[in-house]
Design a protein around this motif. Structure first.
Motif, PDB file in Angstrom:
ATOM      1  N   GLY A 312       0.818  -1.209   0.000  1.00 17.76           N
ATOM      2  CA  GLY A 312       0.000   0.000   0.000  1.00 17.76           C
ATOM      3  C   GLY A 312       0.857   1.266   0.000  1.00 17.76           C
ATOM      4  N   VAL A 313       1.914   1.282   0.825  1.00 23.92           N
ATOM      5  CA  VAL A 313       2.792   2.452   0.879  1.00 23.92           C
ATOM      6  C   VAL A 313       3.468   2.690  -0.461  1.00 23.92           C
ATOM      7  N   VAL A 314       3.983   1.626  -1.081  1.00 27.27           N
ATOM      8  CA  VAL A 314       4.674   1.767  -2.362  1.00 27.27           C
ATOM      9  C   VAL A 314       3.713   2.230  -3.449  1.00 27.27           C
ATOM     10  N   LYS A 315       2.500   1.691  -3.467  1.00 27.15           N
ATOM     11  CA  LYS A 315       1.519   2.094  -4.483  1.00 27.15           C
ATOM     12  C   LYS A 315       1.171   3.574  -4.358  1.00 27.15           C
ATOM     13  N   VAL A 316       1.005   4.032  -3.115  1.00 22.73           N
ATOM     14  CA  VAL A 316       0.701   5.446  -2.898  1.00 22.73           C
ATOM     15  C   VAL A 316       1.897   6.324  -3.298  1.00 22.73           C
ATOM     16  N   ALA A 317       3.103   5.850  -2.996  1.00 23.38           N
ATOM     17  CA  ALA A 317       4.297   6.646  -3.278  1.00 23.38           C
ATOM     18  C   ALA A 317       4.549   6.811  -4.771  1.00 23.38           C
TER      19      ALA A 317
END
Length: 319
Positions: A312-317
């Motif tokens: 989730g963090v990588v997708k948002v970033a």
């Protein structure tokens, strides 16, 4: 896609289903023979023990098919087929190469695969309950507990890679793959592959068939060709779990000249993972039942949730 093309693709999946699990079984004989110094599998029939698999097949066919007097006959007889056939259906939707090289592409292929592979375990539960044997029943109960424990981390790990790709389609997941995904999704790959081994009851997660405690668990009362079907379902399961891990986490057909040789890279990755499955059987001792359950709930599930959060963090970033 016309009806004839669909039938040909399904027939190809059937041929793979009937040959590749046997190849994995033969490979297991040879790898274990080399690692443990076993003589029989290396000499049966002459050159490198080529006839070992044939000898095993003839042995199973010749044995008498016995149904215990107190068993639930119909359920007892159906259990091997229920254990084996779901893996055939799963192979139909696993992509082997690019440009539609798949038996039947499905938009929700990942959901279909996870749902159908769970059905195969029901065959083992049927066998344990219908055998009218306390050791078989105990093996069936252990199978049920193991299924409930390891199904969750497996689904969570698969959800992570589906989130990364933005699709539930297996060909779509492979199309979206980038090589930098391998370190990013490594944790999910470990959880998925390990949980898959536990669902197949492969060592070191083979407590439901612990011969030193419960003879052979749900399979105790089975003989002949029905017992062989259970073994074949195990090898088919190894093929399916290895192929799914290759497709979801290792890029499937991606590799040098993947437009022409994509199918080759998928097969090589699948059999490399199948070798790891065999290697683990030779290397690690069987876990105790409490260790097995603790590993799922306190080990794999937190790791799977961590992978979901990271995804989730990588997708948002990157969005």
């Amino acid at each position: 896609m016309n009806l004839l093309d669909t039938l040909l693709r399904c027939a190809a999946a059937l041929v793979v289903f009937l040959t590749f699990p046997l190849i994995i079984g033969q490979t297991e004989h040879k790898v274990m023979a080399h690692m443990q110094g076993r003589l029989g599998p290396m000499y049966a029939g002459g050159f490198h023990g080529w006839a070992q698999l044939v000898a095993d097949g003839v042995k199973f066919v010749q044995k008498e098919d016995i149904v215990p007097a107190e068993a639930d006959r119909r359920v007892f007889q159906l259990a091997p087929a229920v254990s084996l056939l779901p893996y055939l259906f799963v192979l139909i939707v696993i992509p082997v190469g690019p440009n539609g090289f798949v038996g039947q592409a499905m938009d929700a292929g990942l959901f279909f695969v996870l749902a159908v592979t769970g059905i195969g375990v029901i065959g083992k539960l049927m066998a344990g309950w219908a055998s009218a044997n306390k050791f078989s029943l105990l093996g069936g109960l252990r199978t049920a507990a193991q299924l409930m424990s390891y199904e969750l981390p497996m689904v969570l790990a698969a959800a992570s890679v589906a989130m990364a790709a933005g699709t539930l389609s297996l060909p779509g997941i492979v199309d979206a793959f980038h090589w930098w995904w391998i370190p990013w999704q490594a944790l999910g790959a470990f959880v998925f592959f390990t949980a898959g081994l536990a669902e197949l009851q492969r060592p070191p997660f083979d407590m439901p068939v612990a011969d030193s405690e419960i003879i052979f668990g749900a399979y105790t009362e089975y003989t002949g060709i029905r017992f062989a079907f259970f073994l074949l379902s195990e090898y088919a399961g190894i093929l399916v779990i290895s192929a799914l891990t290759a497709v979801l986490f290792l890029g499937g057909w991606h590799g040098p000249m993947h437009d022409q040789l994509g199918w080759l890279w998928t097969i090589l990755k699948t059999f490399a993972l199948a070798f790891v499955v065999i290697w683990l059987r030779v290397t690690y001792p069987r876990l105790r039942e409490d260790q097995l359950m603790r590993f799922a709930w306190t080990g794999l599930i937190p790791l799977a949730l961590l992978q979901l959060a990271l995804t989730g963090v990588v997708k948002v970033a990157i969005s």
